[in-house]
Design an enzyme around this catalytic site. Structure first.
Site, PDB file in Angstrom:
ATOM      1  CE  LYS A  39     174.967  33.223  44.566  1.00  0.00           C
ATOM      2  NZ  LYS A  39     173.670  33.229  44.096  1.00  0.00           N
ATOM      3  CD  GLU A  75     172.828  38.822  41.174  1.00  0.00           C
ATOM      4  OE1 GLU A  75     173.794  38.086  41.473  1.00  0.00           O
ATOM      5  OE2 GLU A  75     171.729  38.353  40.808  1.00  0.00           O
TER       6      GLU A  75
HETATM    7  C1  6PG Z   1     174.619  34.330  40.680  1.00  0.00           C
HETATM    8  C2  6PG Z   1     173.181  34.770  40.582  1.00  0.00           C
HETATM    9  C3  6PG Z   1     172.224  33.655  40.631  1.00  0.00           C
HETATM   10  C4  6PG Z   1     170.814  34.197  40.816  1.00  0.00           C
HETATM   11  C5  6PG Z   1     169.897  33.667  39.842  1.00  0.00           C
HETATM   12  C6  6PG Z   1     168.473  34.171  40.076  1.00  0.00           C
HETATM   13  O1  6PG Z   1     175.247  34.780  41.630  1.00  0.00           O
HETATM   14  O2  6PG Z   1     175.096  33.580  39.824  1.00  0.00           O
HETATM   15  O3  6PG Z   1     172.941  35.604  41.678  1.00  0.00           O
HETATM   16  O4  6PG Z   1     172.526  32.765  41.641  1.00  0.00           O
HETATM   17  O5  6PG Z   1     170.333  33.830  42.046  1.00  0.00           O
HETATM   18  O6  6PG Z   1     170.379  34.051  38.583  1.00  0.00           O
HETATM   19  O7  6PG Z   1     168.407  35.555  40.124  1.00  0.00           O
HETATM   20  P1  6PG Z   1     167.010  36.299  40.146  1.00  0.00           P
HETATM   21  O8  6PG Z   1     166.487  36.313  41.548  1.00  0.00           O
HETATM   22  O9  6PG Z   1     167.298  37.658  39.620  1.00  0.00           O
HETATM   23  O10 6PG Z   1     166.089  35.532  39.243  1.00  0.00           O
END
Ligand code: 6PG
Length: 469
Positions: free
Chosen positions: A188, A195
């Protein structure tokens, strides 16, 4: 009969998971985390807001919450980044018995998950560290589910986890047992590293079209909507097109947003994993540092005075070059992510199956796209680095010139495009044609007598040179 599922932690993540399970007909027991600062009747508040939770039961104490569940209990902790998973385990486990399943659904660091897995194994509690991806849209459409830890625990909780999963490219749920210990949380965090870089790539394409070419956001959306029929199609393209078109009065909403990017920490974990295991991840690192730099308003305000240069707003570039540059950079980004997974999986002997992982990422998660469907097939017959696959090598040869041309435009227009540059530099650095690290080896030998190998004998013994004579 479906098991009753306990959800501990009713912030955005917890209440969304509860809604997701409620929609799929599960009986639920809900409890706020003890460190939640929200009012005491939070469980009841959540239940009354959403019709899909009408049969759920809310509890104010841990003992009432857990004692009512039927063994083997399945409890999912959904804690926010600043809530302590260890604290939650301390209050929950005295009420659990051998054979129960405890799942951490937050974005925990994988090494913490490994530690917790072994700690709970002693008392026979099956611990799972489970990555969930899909954001708010996942409630209705399903999410990507990445469980790791106790395989026995996974089999007990499987029907629950599979029920909230999106449907993958082959029709099965976007859920699979990733591997032992912290393997689920580990993939993850790599998902999130990928991402970050992919989001940054969209920002860079936007910057090029907005400032070098001079298009307005809605015109940029027109250009990018042509990518919907290609391997670039996916969730991040869809939401970007939607964002680019939104207006509030005469203003594009996007242009009213301060350009300081936030983050919640998982990108840091991904970069730490790459650095700690010696895997080059220049794009993922650049994406994280780009967020940091965007937040340094003080430095940016002052340097703006000396570096100010007006983009021409009429730079010409081929849209095919831009598309190829974007796609090639995406491939390099995925290469980095998969490479981190290969290294860490080999180190811990987790045996992570990349074809299965790609399948789980074909839907539900934030990085889902047509490209991922191709990775499923590719990893079924490939056990080496992604960039060495014949199809990828052909793609690099065909599209690298276009990426370099795009980087040339962005550099001459003084734009900030660190991920496109890092992708191109990765390819340059992965070539043997222009050796330069020999100078670093010479310097290391000069001041530290660390030794160097010879071009004529690359795997042979270390040599020294009497530099100071
Ligand atoms: C997901 C996202 C999510 C993410 C948060 C925080 O897969 O649904 O990756 O888990 O961790 O939205 O993201 P940021 O670090 O950009 O705040």
């Amino acid at each position: 009969m479906k098991p009753v599922v306990g959800i501990y932690g009713l912030g955005i993540l917890g209440s969304n998971l509860a809604r997701n399970l409620g929609l799929r007909g599960f009986e639920l027991a809900l409890c706020s985390s003890l460190t939640d600062s929200r009012p005491e009747n939070r469980p009841q508040q959540v239940i009354s807001r959403f019709p899909e939770l009408s049969t759920a039961k809310g509890f104010e104490t841990i003992s009432a919450f857990l004692d009512g569940l039927i063994p083997a209990r399945i409890v999912i902790m959904m804690l926010t980044a600043d809530e302590s998973v260890d604290e939650a385990i301390t209050v929950i486990t005295p009420h659990l018995s051998k054979g129960d399943v405890l799942i951490d659904g937050s974005n925990s660091h994988y090494s913490d998950t490994t530690r917790r897995y072994h700690q709970l194994k002693v008392s026979g509690i099956h611990f799972l560290g489970c990555g969930f991806s899909g954001g708010l849209d996942g409630i209705a459409n399903g999410i990507s589910v990445m469980p790791g830890g106790s395989e026995e625990g996974y089999q007990i909780a499987r029907s629950v986890l599979e029920s909230v999963a999106a449907t993958s490219v082959d029709g099965s749920p976007c859920c699979t047992f990733i591997g032992p210990e912290g393997a689920g949380h580990f993939v993850k965090i790599v998902h999130n590293g990928i991402e970050y870089a992919e989001m940054q790539l969209f920002a860079e394409v936007y910057a090029i079209l907005r400032y070098a070419v001079g298009l307005t956001p809605d015109h940029i959306a027109e250009v990018l909507s042509a990518w919907k029929d290609t391997d670039a199609s996916g969730y991040l393209l869809d939401i970007t097109l939607n964002i680019l078109r939104q207006k509030e009065g005469d203003a594009f909403v996007l242009e009213t947003i301060l350009d300081s990017a936030g983050h919640k920490g998982t990108g840091v974990y991904a970069v730490q994993a790459a650095a700690g295991f010696g895997v080059p991840a220049m794009m993922i690192t650049a994406a994280l540092h780009a967020r940091y730099l965007s937040g340094q308003r003080h430095i940016r305000t002052h340097l703006d005075e000396v570096t100010r240069s007006q983009p021409r707003k009429n730079a010409s570039m081929g849209t095919t070059d831009l598309y190829n540059a974007f796609q090639l950079a995406r491939i390099i980004n995925y290469h980095e992510g998969f490479s981190i997974i290969r290294a860490v999986s080999a180190h811990y002997q987790w045996n992570i199956n990349l074809a299965e992982l790609s399948r789980v990422w074909t839907n539900g998660c934030i990085i889902r796209s047509s490209l991922m469907n191709r990775f499923v097939k590719l990893w079924e017959n490939w056990d080496d680095e992604l960039v060495l696959h014949p199809e990828v090598k052909t793609l690099i040869a065909a599209t690298w010139p276009g990426l370099r041309r795009i980087n040339h435009v962005s550099s001459s227009e003084s734009l900030f495009t660190p991920c496109l540059v890092a992708a191109s530099q990765y390819i340059a650095g992965a070539s043997l044609r222009f050796p330069a690290a020999n100078l670093i080896q010479a310097q290391r030998d000069y001041f530290g007598s660390y030794g160097f190998r010879k071009v004529s004998d690359p795997t042979g013994p270390l040599h020294h040179f009497p530099w100071r004579n």
